[in-house]
Design a protein around this motif. Structure first.
Motif, PDB file in Angstrom:
ATOM      1  N   PHE A 101       7.177 -92.986  82.485  1.00 15.47           N
ATOM      2  CA  PHE A 101       8.344 -93.846  82.274  1.00 15.47           C
ATOM      3  C   PHE A 101       8.229 -94.616  80.959  1.00 15.47           C
ATOM      4  O   PHE A 101       9.174 -94.681  80.171  1.00 15.47           O
ATOM      5  CB  PHE A 101       8.478 -94.811  83.449  1.00 15.47           C
ATOM      6  CG  PHE A 101       9.718 -95.661  83.412  1.00 15.47           C
ATOM      7  CD1 PHE A 101      10.935 -95.139  83.814  1.00 15.47           C
ATOM      8  CD2 PHE A 101       9.666 -96.976  82.977  1.00 15.47           C
ATOM      9  CE1 PHE A 101      12.090 -95.919  83.772  1.00 15.47           C
ATOM     10  CE2 PHE A 101      10.807 -97.764  82.934  1.00 15.47           C
ATOM     11  CZ  PHE A 101      12.027 -97.231  83.336  1.00 15.47           C
ATOM     12  N   ILE A 102       7.052 -95.194  80.709  1.00  8.69           N
ATOM     13  CA  ILE A 102       6.838 -95.937  79.459  1.00  8.69           C
ATOM     14  C   ILE A 102       6.925 -94.998  78.260  1.00  8.69           C
ATOM     15  O   ILE A 102       7.465 -95.357  77.201  1.00  8.69           O
ATOM     16  CB  ILE A 102       5.485 -96.661  79.502  1.00  8.69           C
ATOM     17  CG1 ILE A 102       5.526 -97.779  80.551  1.00  8.69           C
ATOM     18  CG2 ILE A 102       5.117 -97.226  78.131  1.00  8.69           C
ATOM     19  CD1 ILE A 102       4.218 -98.510  80.738  1.00  8.69           C
ATOM     20  N   SER A 103       6.422 -93.790  78.423  1.00 11.43           N
ATOM     21  CA  SER A 103       6.510 -92.811  77.339  1.00 11.43           C
ATOM     22  C   SER A 103       7.950 -92.467  77.019  1.00 11.43           C
ATOM     23  O   SER A 103       8.329 -92.339  75.847  1.00 11.43           O
ATOM     24  CB  SER A 103       5.740 -91.546  77.733  1.00 11.43           C
ATOM     25  OG  SER A 103       5.800 -90.579  76.717  1.00 11.43           O
ATOM     26  N   ASN A 104       8.774 -92.340  78.053  1.00 11.51           N
ATOM     27  CA  ASN A 104      10.190 -92.071  77.827  1.00 11.51           C
ATOM     28  C   ASN A 104      10.865 -93.227  77.099  1.00 11.51           C
ATOM     29  O   ASN A 104      11.712 -93.021  76.214  1.00 11.51           O
ATOM     30  CB  ASN A 104      10.897 -91.815  79.154  1.00 11.51           C
ATOM     31  CG  ASN A 104      10.459 -90.517  79.798  1.00 11.51           C
ATOM     32  OD1 ASN A 104       9.988 -89.607  79.117  1.00 11.51           O
ATOM     33  ND2 ASN A 104      10.586 -90.419  81.111  1.00 11.51           N
ATOM     34  N   ILE A 164      -3.602 -99.173  83.243  1.00  6.97           N
ATOM     35  CA  ILE A 164      -2.414 -98.313  83.291  1.00  6.97           C
ATOM     36  C   ILE A 164      -1.511 -98.584  82.103  1.00  6.97           C
ATOM     37  O   ILE A 164      -1.059 -97.657  81.413  1.00  6.97           O
ATOM     38  CB  ILE A 164      -1.652 -98.519  84.612  1.00  6.97           C
ATOM     39  CG1 ILE A 164      -2.468 -98.002  85.796  1.00  6.97           C
ATOM     40  CG2 ILE A 164      -0.290 -97.827  84.573  1.00  6.97           C
ATOM     41  CD1 ILE A 164      -1.827 -98.287  87.145  1.00  6.97           C
ATOM     42  N   LEU A 165      -1.244 -99.857  81.847  1.00  9.14           N
ATOM     43  CA  LEU A 165      -0.361-100.210  80.731  1.00  9.14           C
ATOM     44  C   LEU A 165      -0.999 -99.855  79.391  1.00  9.14           C
ATOM     45  O   LEU A 165      -0.335 -99.334  78.486  1.00  9.14           O
ATOM     46  CB  LEU A 165      -0.030-101.706  80.787  1.00  9.14           C
ATOM     47  CG  LEU A 165       0.758-102.167  82.020  1.00  9.14           C
ATOM     48  CD1 LEU A 165       0.964-103.677  81.994  1.00  9.14           C
ATOM     49  CD2 LEU A 165       2.099-101.441  82.100  1.00  9.14           C
ATOM     50  N   CYS A 223       3.277 -87.298  77.148  1.00 10.17           N
ATOM     51  CA  CYS A 223       4.260 -86.206  77.285  1.00 10.17           C
ATOM     52  C   CYS A 223       5.572 -86.508  76.579  1.00 10.17           C
ATOM     53  O   CYS A 223       6.045 -85.734  75.744  1.00 10.17           O
ATOM     54  CB  CYS A 223       4.512 -85.923  78.762  1.00 10.17           C
ATOM     55  SG  CYS A 223       3.124 -85.153  79.611  1.00 10.17           S
ATOM     56  N   GLY A 224       6.180 -87.647  76.950  1.00  4.13           N
ATOM     57  CA  GLY A 224       7.438 -87.989  76.303  1.00  4.13           C
ATOM     58  C   GLY A 224       7.265 -88.285  74.825  1.00  4.13           C
ATOM     59  O   GLY A 224       8.133 -87.974  74.003  1.00  4.13           O
ATOM     60  N   ALA A 225       6.106 -88.883  74.482  1.00  3.76           N
ATOM     61  CA  ALA A 225       5.867 -89.263  73.090  1.00  3.76           C
ATOM     62  C   ALA A 225       5.719 -88.057  72.176  1.00  3.76           C
ATOM     63  O   ALA A 225       6.010 -88.142  70.982  1.00  3.76           O
ATOM     64  CB  ALA A 225       4.629 -90.154  72.988  1.00  3.76           C
ATOM     65  N   THR A 226       5.242 -86.923  72.705  1.00  2.88           N
ATOM     66  CA  THR A 226       5.123 -85.735  71.858  1.00  2.88           C
ATOM     67  C   THR A 226       6.493 -85.237  71.399  1.00  2.88           C
ATOM     68  O   THR A 226       6.577 -84.461  70.443  1.00  2.88           O
ATOM     69  CB  THR A 226       4.410 -84.591  72.610  1.00  2.88           C
ATOM     70  OG1 THR A 226       5.101 -84.306  73.828  1.00  2.88           O
ATOM     71  CG2 THR A 226       2.971 -84.946  72.910  1.00  2.88           C
TER      72      THR A 226
END
Length: 493
Positions: free
Chosen positions: A120-123, A249-250, A307-310
């Motif tokens: 979620f944070i990556s998104n 986690i954060l 994942c989202g960051a890539t």
């Protein structure tokens, strides 16, 4: 802008798109949990099915497979100490010991919670920080990459167990094997056969090092008892445990978001980096590698956080962040979309649809993880002899299916024997794997930096970023040496 967002939300919220994302997440979790079946293979095999799909649903399918497989690797890592993906190797360090303590369900739940939060944070980082992080990535050259990877290599000290010397030996062996194959100038090293010219693939080395030694131990030591730790047992993550791991986690999510945005690093390096930082700062640092739930939180939040960051360099610059986003780049081009700065001008509707779909996939990941957790928990009830045969077949089939190479199967078996010998000699396997993964990146960026400076080593300290990492390296090494001296004096006393 609001009208575009509402229009994109309406376009995404169809049963067809939801079904596609559910299938992608579910399939990714299952593939990631099977040893040897990588997310790269899942995305590659799914690519032909996207040819006749609309642009955004096709990309969402690939993204869902990517995210699902990244989390799925933790399932087998925890239950049978067989990481389904390279990024789950850190999870196995503490997940499997927790399973042996009868807390497999607790470990699986913490892995799921951490993965969902990291995802979620990556998104969010993709949506709000794409442009700034893309600009930062452009400023990071070979010297900065080298110092970053060198700093990540200091993680070895945290996963070396009771002997830093044996950990260093293991890491040196990993760095040595990482040099096999063709270098950036076309020279071959350790190329005894034609297959060796391409170097050693991560998948057979990883599976051989972590999975096969467990099977060999069962055969050699004739372990016939059922290990009660294989059962799910305690499944509830208490509020105190979650809050105690929240900082990791954060931090892991942030590490994954930043490292994922830098092309070429990916979830594996982010997971090891986060694990090392959690181990250094945790009040339970001595319990890491023995069943510390915070270690799982740090690892899983980072690998899913990447994942989202890539997608950040892919969408903003048209540069793939890792191998899987390289496959996605092909999918974009097939669909007539050209990633890069102009994408946000010419296809903003599709970009909003992609963002909304990725946020929704985080929710779907939680549901798929909960259901799949129960399904894969039945692995714990399989008789040990049958499980041994099944894991061996999965490893052999999974490795062969990646590239149809008997050479990779041979490497798998050889590394299994090597891993068993390392076990007998009390040499930790984690430093080897860290060095093996980071080694090629360290060498490549060192040689590029020296090529740019015409051999002048001062280029490695030529920017503020390199100085920051250099100071961090000295600081961490100093703390490690101090801790080793303290242990030595304690034993002497």
């Amino acid at each position: 802008m609001l009208h575009e967002i509402l229009s994109a939300l309406q376009a995404v919220a169809t049963w067809q798109n939801l079904l596609i994302m559910v299938a992608g997440i579910w399939g990714g979790v299952i593939v990631g949990a099977i040893p040897g079946m990588t997310g790269t293979m899942a995305v590659t095999l799914a690519l032909p099915f996207t040819f006749y799909m609309d642009p955004v649903p096709s990309i969402l399918l690939l993204v869902a497979l990517y995210k699902g497989s990244t989390y799925g690797g933790s399932v087998s890592a925890i239950l049978i100490k067989t990481p389904g993906t390279a990024s789950a190797a850190c999870t196995a360090l503490d997940g499997y010991p927790l399973a042996q303590q009868g807390k497999a369900g607790k470990a699986l739940n913490m892995a799921l919670y951490s993965s969902v939060i990291g995802d979620f944070i990556s998104n969010l980082s993709l949506i709000f920080l794409a442009a700034p992080l893309a600009i930062l990535a452009l400023r990071v050259g070979p010297p900065e990459y080298f110092m970053l990877m060198l700093f990540a290599l200091t993680t070895v000290a945290g996963v070396s167990g009771n002997s830093l010397l044996l950990g260093a030996v293991s890491a040196a062996f990993g760095l040595l094997l990482a040099t096999a194959g063709e270098d950036m100038y076309g020279s071959f090293r350790f190329a005894f056969t034609n297959d060796m010219q391409a170097g050693l693939s991560v998948a057979p080395v990883l599976i051989g090092l972590f999975a096969l030694p467990e099977l060999i131990k069962l055969v050699v030591f004739r372990a016939v008892r059922r290990d009660e730790a294989a059962k799910l047992g305690d499944q509830h993550v208490t509020r105190a445990e979650f809050m105690g791991s929240l900082k990791s986690i954060l931090r892991g999510s942030a590490i994954g978001a930043v490292l994922g945005a830098i092309p070429g690093i990916g979830p594996s390096a982010a997971a090891f980096f986060s694990y090392g930082e959690a181990q250094r700062t945790s009040k339970n640092r001595d319990n890491f590698g023995k069943g510390e739930i915070e270690g799982i939180a740090a690892s899983e939040s980072a690998n899913n956080g990447a994942c989202g960051a890539t997608m950040i360099p892919l969408l903003a610059l048209g540069v793939p962040g890792d191998v899987i986003t390289g496959v996605m780049l092909g999918a974009f081009m097939i669909q007539g979309l050209t990633p890069g700065p102009l994408l946000f001008q010419t296809n903003i509707h599709e970009v909003y649809m992609l963002f909304i779909g990725m946020m929704l996939s985080s929710v779907l990941l939680f549901g798929a993880g909960k259901i799949t957790m129960r399904m894969f928990s039945y692995v714990a009830h399989i008789p040990q002899t049958l499980l041994t045969a099944a894991v061996l077949l999965l490893c052999l089939f999974g490795i062969y299916s990646i590239s149809s190479s008997m050479f990779d199967v041979a490497i798998l078996l050889i590394m299994g024997v090597v891993g068993f010998i390392m076990f007998l000699m009390n040499i930790p396997a984690a430093p080897f794997l860290i060095a093996f993964i980071l080694g090629p990146m360290i060498e490549e960026n060192l040689r590029r930096a020296l090529a740019i400076s015409r051999g002048d080593p001062s280029v490695l300290l030529s920017s503020p970023i390199t100085w920051i990492f250099a100071v961090l390296i000295v600081f961490v090494v100093g703390l490690t040496v101090r801790r080793e001296f303290h242990k030595f004096n304690t034993r002497k006393a």
